[in-house]
Motif scaffolding. Structure first.
Motif: not given
Length: 196
Positions: A172-190
């Motif tokens: 409900s809080c996420l928009n597509s831009e925030l969603h992409l940033r979260t995915i990229s942060a997780n990929i970098n962390m992995l």
């Protein structure tokens, strides 16, 4: 000899010739007739008395021999009885000694049996306590395992509910831009985890 006495006694039945005769009635005889009768009896009875004495002596000797034999048999019987009695007493003493030995062995077996029974009873009690202790430990382990399993199930449900709630909040809080940033942060962390 019998013929002589018979003929002498038969004179009393002869008819008396004149004033001389034998009176055969002993109670009514006079002293002379009695002495004549006694003289005749002594004269003719000597051989009879000697043979009677010889027979009596022989009988007394045979009776003495018989009594000696009887006495000897009685003494032998007493001696044999004494020997048998001695043997019986010896056997009785052996049997008594054996009985005492058997009684001591029986008492020893009884004492050993009681001590063995006590040992077995103590072993059984100790074994029962150990078994009860193991069962108590198994019960406690099972209870702890079941508690842990229930706690894990509750945690999983709470986690799933929290995750659903978080996803719902994020969705409900996420928009597509925030969603992409979260995915990229997780990929970098992995990626940084792989490099290490």
């Amino acid at each position: 000899m019998k013929n002589v006495t018979d003929s002498f006694l038969s004179w009393g039945y002869w008819p008396s010739a004149g004033s001389f005769g034998f009176n055969t009635d002993i109670l009514s005889t006079n002293l002379i007739n009695l002495s004549v009768v006694l003289g005749v009896l002594i004269f003719f009875g000597k051989g009879v008395c000697a043979s009677c004495l010889h027979v009596c002596k022989y009988n007394l000797l045979s009776l003495s021999d018989l009594l000696d034999n009887r006495k000897q048999r009685i003494l032998n019987t007493i001696r044999n009885s004494e020997e048998l009695r001695g043997g019986a007493i010896e056997q009785l003493e052996k049997v008594r000694a054996r009985l005492r030995k058997v009684q001591l062995e029986a008492d020893q077996f009884r004492v050993n049996g009681y001590s063995e029974i006590e040992k077995e009873k103590l072993n059984l009690i100790n074994s029962s306590y150990k078994t009860l202790e193991q069962l108590e430990n198994y019960k406690n382990e099972t209870i702890q395992f079941e508690q842990q399993r229930v706690i894990n199930q509750v945690r999983q449900r709470v986690f799933q509910q929290a995750l659903r709630g978080a996803l719902g909040t994020l969705n409900s809080c996420l928009n597509s831009e925030l969603h992409l940033r979260t995915i990229s942060a997780n990929i970098n962390m992995l990626g940084s985890i792989k490099e290490n």
